[in-house]
Motif scaffolding. Structure first.
Motif, PDB file in Angstrom:
ATOM      1  N   HIS A 380       0.820  -1.210   0.000  1.00 15.79           N
ATOM      2  CA  HIS A 380       0.000   0.000   0.000  1.00 15.79           C
ATOM      3  C   HIS A 380       0.858   1.266   0.000  1.00 15.79           C
ATOM      4  CE1 HIS A 380      -3.348   2.635   0.618  1.00 15.79           C
ATOM      5  NE2 HIS A 380      -2.986   2.980   1.822  1.00 15.79           N
ATOM      6  N   LEU A 444      -0.534  10.914   6.415  1.00 13.59           N
ATOM      7  CA  LEU A 444      -1.954  10.652   6.175  1.00 13.59           C
ATOM      8  C   LEU A 444      -2.265  10.657   4.685  1.00 13.59           C
ATOM      9  CD1 LEU A 444      -3.290  12.833   9.109  1.00 13.59           C
ATOM     10  CD2 LEU A 444      -2.991  10.362   9.036  1.00 13.59           C
ATOM     11  N   ASN A 447      -1.409   7.366   3.455  1.00 14.70           N
ATOM     12  CA  ASN A 447      -2.454   6.401   3.789  1.00 14.70           C
ATOM     13  C   ASN A 447      -3.627   6.499   2.828  1.00 14.70           C
ATOM     14  OD1 ASN A 447      -1.066   5.392   5.923  1.00 14.70           O
ATOM     15  ND2 ASN A 447      -2.228   6.481   7.494  1.00 14.70           N
ATOM     16  N   MET A 448      -3.983   7.736   2.482  1.00 18.42           N
ATOM     17  CA  MET A 448      -5.124   7.931   1.569  1.00 18.42           C
ATOM     18  C   MET A 448      -4.827   7.408   0.180  1.00 18.42           C
ATOM     19  SD  MET A 448      -6.539  11.744   2.228  1.00 18.42           S
ATOM     20  CE  MET A 448      -8.103  11.649   1.351  1.00 18.42           C
ATOM     21  N   GLY A 449      -3.534   7.287  -0.138  1.00 15.16           N
ATOM     22  CA  GLY A 449      -3.177   6.759  -1.448  1.00 15.16           C
ATOM     23  C   GLY A 449      -2.620   7.801  -2.399  1.00 15.16           C
ATOM     24  N   LEU A 464      -5.213  18.059   3.176  1.00 16.94           N
ATOM     25  CA  LEU A 464      -3.949  17.684   3.806  1.00 16.94           C
ATOM     26  C   LEU A 464      -2.763  18.374   3.130  1.00 16.94           C
ATOM     27  CD1 LEU A 464      -4.680  13.924   4.497  1.00 16.94           C
ATOM     28  CD2 LEU A 464      -4.288  15.688   6.200  1.00 16.94           C
TER      29      LEU A 464
ATOM     30  N   ILE B   8      -9.511   7.676  11.292  1.00 16.31           N
ATOM     31  CA  ILE B   8      -8.498   8.556  11.877  1.00 16.31           C
ATOM     32  C   ILE B   8      -7.257   8.586  10.992  1.00 16.31           C
ATOM     33  CG2 ILE B   8      -6.914   8.833  13.827  1.00 16.31           C
ATOM     34  CD1 ILE B   8      -9.019   7.667  15.605  1.00 16.31           C
ATOM     35  N   LEU B   9      -6.925   7.457  10.421  1.00 17.42           N
ATOM     36  CA  LEU B   9      -5.714   7.375   9.614  1.00 17.42           C
ATOM     37  C   LEU B   9      -5.947   7.734   8.158  1.00 17.42           C
ATOM     38  CD1 LEU B   9      -4.241   4.120  11.145  1.00 17.42           C
ATOM     39  CD2 LEU B   9      -3.448   6.444  11.488  1.00 17.42           C
ATOM     40  N   PHE B  10      -7.141   8.178   7.832  1.00 18.18           N
ATOM     41  CA  PHE B  10      -7.455   8.621   6.470  1.00 18.18           C
ATOM     42  C   PHE B  10      -7.316   7.495   5.450  1.00 18.18           C
ATOM     43  CE2 PHE B  10      -7.822  13.322   6.412  1.00 18.18           C
ATOM     44  CZ  PHE B  10      -7.568  13.559   7.747  1.00 18.18           C
ATOM     45  N   LEU B  11      -7.454   6.250   5.878  1.00 13.72           N
ATOM     46  CA  LEU B  11      -7.351   5.172   4.904  1.00 13.72           C
ATOM     47  C   LEU B  11      -8.629   5.100   4.086  1.00 13.72           C
ATOM     48  CD1 LEU B  11      -5.723   2.488   7.173  1.00 13.72           C
ATOM     49  CD2 LEU B  11      -4.770   3.316   5.028  1.00 13.72           C
TER      50      LEU B  11
END
Ligand code: HEM
Ligand SMILES: [Cu+2]
Ligand SMILES: [Cu+2]
Lengths: 545, 345
Positions: A380, A444, A447-449, A464, B8-11
């Protein structure tokens, strides 16, 4: 307790005014002057890289074009990466503070090969000039990693950059050889291996990596040049080549190189944490052996940059395991520094503020390194902003904080002057918070990609990005303040006296700024370098003459 | 709990069978990191207060770490790191070992687009249709530089290299549209090399595939049609660019905000209101003047009316242009691939 200023006036001229005039600087063999010249050029590079960083952050304020097009963006991140990594961070601490301090810390008059040292400075200047000229005139847009086959296929003229980085590499190798020889042969009587100051150990470990790894970088750059100039086909599958070969060779150098960027910083922290908690290291040998461990195990982890490149599953597992082993050494250092603070007598100064910032940020940088070394998670995170945040935590949050700690700790040593301490502490806090505000959102984003090297991005990522740019402007102001007050202090700062921090470090036994040949007489150091346990031994065995 | 952490982790939504596995380990690591990190931060603060010079003894005690503590500094973190490494590697092996019954899809990266082809057809540009609940094996390659196929919602990424095949698999767990991004820098339009995974219920997927096989919308060689345009169609292209049509409609077969124009003329378009309509001159004209009259299924009714903004001549040019955008007869996808292939399983 005020630091002891009880020294007599310096005897004779310092290295700064032993000789006068620009020419005396340009032709000097004095390691201190060479260190100062390196420092000046490096700060210029940092400024250049920083301006481009701000440009990137501004562009990323909105999706689509904000202030520049995609091509300009791709070129800008290339300039930023090339300058920051190749021209600033890799040479930074060793060539500037390392050069200045290594002989002082060993009680030597100079490094082993003073002329080679000057040659290494000019090679660096030559290489850096070529690189910069190459990046700008060629409009290079490959990123600092020069991945094939993009770098062999791109229409832009890459050759001067390859040659430039190659030359800078040679400068690094020469410095490494010089330092290794110096540590082996120039230690003053009494400085046995286990009494070598920890900063010297860090420089030694770094030098080993530089000497062993940099030739591989030279090789791979030469191969890319061959591919471009004569069409060697090494990386071209159409002719039996393999594009992944490049990545293996590149990371075989560049993973060790990340330790070239952090080990000297760790050395700075090992010195300063003792000096400002007035305690000997919680475990000298842990610091030493973890330094040596990093220098060797760091060579075995390069494949963790290639978990999704198609390398074999077995290979990925092996590189993941080895990455876990190398991470341990960093963890051991962190705990040892904390142990050093325990029951110390903590003196909050500017360098110490950076020390605290360093330890905290290095922890998160290191842990995110472990996280991306976990193979499944890296499916990921690979090539997203998570990785960008990881290495900026290490390279800015840790290495650069250490650089600033060094700059403030040794500023009096190098210039003989103090800077306004309150100003320094305030700015350090600003920089640390600015840093967190800049790079925490990037974890973050990852994490969002959000992939890296994107000029344009889907709208969902915008908030962000805005937060990160806001943080970056705090950071920018912080650096500006440092430049202003240190520049001012160079002329108008209070005289520092010999040892304003009351440090036990060997380098403080000579005048600040030191005389041309470091010590007025051959020094003897009967006590270990971080021996804070007893009442200050100031002046006790200053000079054996 | 894990839903909360995910937010929370924006996944992104965890939409593949791999995603929850990756996330679980991610949460383990991140929570441990934050606990220890907070511990370190607090320790630092407490030390700062308690041992501040002036409050603490002026002369700090001499102490060195006992050997057992040194061992703990190495051993405790190592235990955690190895555990994470092992758990992660298990999932990694799983993610890289496609089940035998997986549906194969050939993925070709090319500056700056993704092409997808099923053995036996059909092929698509920019949209990958997959059935939910079925493992899908991707066989990736590239026509030029290295690209990386990345679906954040699936937690899956694999590089596409020229001259060889790499493979990865995933299983979408619910229907939806998922963003595909290119994660390996590949030049100018790297950041715009996007595509989409459309996950359909298996039944819907079969219907879609059957229809595609009879009426494919495979696109190839966008550059060539330029020279084939007649003068009126060429003018239509200029009008389309000027009026901003192309901000929403693509010419390469990729659905965007609106349906693609490639192969539109003469196509049966399913309507949001049910039923379908053949895209003839009348329908195209109506869509420009009164776009909301018939909205194609799957698209938001966002197109503005161009009534009064287009002259009759411009409408004619546009229609001529759209007519010209016929896909070339699709070559069967296997021919599109280099003639070496991945090893048989
Ligand atoms: C301590 C000093 C460290 C530095 C200076 C550093 C620096 C870097 C840099 C520059 C990159 C990105 C390179 C690129 O893709 O352009 C990177 C990636 C990476 N680092 Fe570190 N790192 C450090 C520590 C660690 C540690 C301790 C680990 C793991 C045990 C680690 C694991 C990784 C991994 C796995 C990647 C690749 C991630 C990916 O591309 O998916 N790093 N690091
Ligand atoms: Cu690495
Ligand atoms: Cu790309």
């Amino acid at each position: 307790m005020a630091p002891s200023h009880a020294e007599g006036a310096p005897r004779g001229p310092s290295y700064l005014n032993a000789e006068q005039g620009l020419w005396s600087w340009l032709t000097t063999h004095d390691h201190k002057r060479i260190g100062v010249m390196f420092l000046a050029v490096l700060l210029l590079m940092f400024l250049l890289g920083g301006v481009f960083a701000m440009a990137l952050r501004v562009e990323l304020l909105t999706p689509g074009d904000t202030v520049m097009g995609r091509l300009a963006y791709n070129r800008a991140f290339t300039v930023h990466g090339v300058v920051m990594v190749w021209l600033f961070l890799i040479p930074s601490i060793p060539t500037s503070f390392g050069n200045f301090l290594l002989p002082l810390m060993l009680g030597a008059r100079d490094v082993a090969f003073p002329r080679l040292n000057l040659a290494s400075f000019y090679l660096y200047v030559l290489g850096a000039t070529m690189t910069l000229w190459g990046v700008f005139q060629g409009g290079v847009d490959t990123g600092w990693t020069f991945y094939t086959p993009y770098s062999t296929a791109t229409g832009r003229d890459l050759l001067p950059v390859l040659v430039g980085v190659f030359v800078v590499g040679f400068s690094t190798i020469l410095t490494g050889i010089n330092f290794i020889t110096t540590v082996h042969t120039m230690r003053a009587p009494g400085i046995t291996w286990m009494k070598v100051p920890l900063f010297v150990w860090a420089l030694y470990g770094t030098s080993i990596i530089q000497v062993l790894a940099t030739p591989v970088l030279g090789m791979v750059l030469a191969l890319v040049a061959l591919e471009r100039v004569v069409g060697a086909g090494l990386f071209d599958p159409g002719r039996g080549g393999d594009p992944l070969l490049y990545q293996h060779l590149f990371w075989f150098y560049s993973h060790p190189a990340v330790y070239i960027m952090i080990l000297p910083g760790m050395g700075v922290i090992s010195e300063t944490v003792c000096a400002f908690s007035r305690k000997q290291p919680f475990s000298y040998r842990v610091i030493v052996w973890s330094t040596v461990g990093i220098s060797f195990v760091g060579f075995l982890t390069w494949g963790h940059h290639m978990f999704v490149s198609g390398q074999s599953t077995f290979g990925a597992g092996a590189f993941s395991l080895l990455s876990m082993l190398v991470a341990i050494f960093t963890a051991m250092k962190i705990f040892t520094w904390l142990g050093t603070l325990y029951r110390g007598s903590l003196w909050v100064t500017t360098p110490f503020t950076y020390v605290l910032g360093f330890i905290f940020l290095l922890f998160f940088g290191g842990m995110s390194g472990v996280a991306v070394a976990v193979t499944s998670a890296d499916l990921h995170w690979h090539d997203t902003y998570f990785v960008v945040a990881h290495f900026h935590f290490i390279m800015v949050g840790a290495s650069l904080m250490a650089f600033l700690a060094a700059l403030h700790y040794w500023f009096p040593k190098m210039s003989g002057r103090r800077y306004p301490e309150g100003m320094g502490i305030g700015t350090a806090v600003l920089i640390i918070f600015g840093f967190i505000a800049t790079f925490l959102p990037q974890f973050l984003l990852g994490n969002m990609g959000m992939p890296r090297r994107y000029a344009d991005y889907p709208d969902a990522f915008q908030p962000l990005h805005v937060a990160s740019t806001a943080g970056a402007s705090l950071l920018g102001f912080g650096f500006l303040f440092v430049a202003i007050y240190l520049g001012w202090s160079l002329r108008h700062g209070r005289a520092a006296g010999r040892n304003p921090w009351g440090s036990e470090g060997y380098e403080w036994r000579s005048d600040s700024p030191p005389p041309e040949f470091n010590f007025h007489a051959p020094p003897v150091f009967p006590r270990p370098p971080h021996d804070y346990g007893r009442p200050s031994a100031e002046g006790e065995v200053d000079h054996a003459a | 709990m894990s839903e909360l952490l995910r937010r929370i982790l924006f996944l992104p939504d965890a939409a593949s069978s791999l995603a929850p596995r990756v996330d679980r380990l991610h949460f383990f690591i991140i929570v441990t990191t934050f606990i220890v990190g907070a511990g370190i931060g607090l320790t630092g603060l407490i030390f700062l207060v308690r041992y501040r010079r002036g409050r603490a003894e002026a002369l700090a005690p001499v102490m060195t770490a006992p050997a057992w503590l040194e061992a703990a500094f190495a051993g405790v973190p190592l235990a955690f790191f190895l555990l994470w490494g092992a758990l992660g590697f298990q999932d990694y092996i799983w993610a890289r070992t496609p089940p035998r019954e997986a549906l194969d899809v050939y993925v070709t990266g090319k500056q700056w687009m993704w092409k997808f082809a099923y053995p036996g057809g059909p092929g698509m540009v920019g949209v990958l249709h997959v059935p939910t609940g079925t493992p899908v094996r991707l066989l990736l390659t590239s026509r030029d530089v290295i690209h990386s196929f990345y679906v954040p919602a699936f937690r899956v990424k694999m590089d596409a290299l020229p001259g060889r095949y790499t493979e990865i698999w995933f299983e979408a767990v619910r229907p939806g549209r998922y963003r595909v991004l290119c994660a390996e820098y590949c030049g100018l339009d790297h950041s715009r090399m996007r595509a989409e995974v459309v996950a359909l219920e298996p039944g819907a997927f079969e219907t879609w595939r059957a229809r595609q096989r009879s009426e494919p919308t495979w696109a190839s060689g966008e550059g060539e049609e330029e020279s084939l345009l007649g003068p009126l169609a060429a003018e239509g292209r200029v009008v389309a660019a000027k009026q901003g049509c192309l901000q929403c409609h693509t010419l390469d077969g990729t659905p965007h905000i609106g349906p693609t124009w490639l192969g539109l003329y003469g196509r049966e378009e399913p309507l949001a209101s049910g039923g379908s309509v053949r895209a003839d001159v009348a329908y195209l004209t109506e869509s420009m003047m009164d776009p909301l009259a018939k909205v194609v299924a799957g698209y938001a009714p966002v197109m503005p009316s161009f009534h009064g903004r287009l002259s009759a001549a411009e409408v004619g040019a546009l229609i001529e242009f759209i007519k010209s955008l016929q896909p070339e007869r699709p070559e069967p996808p296997p021919v599109q691939e280099p003639d070496y292939g991945p090893l048989p399983r």
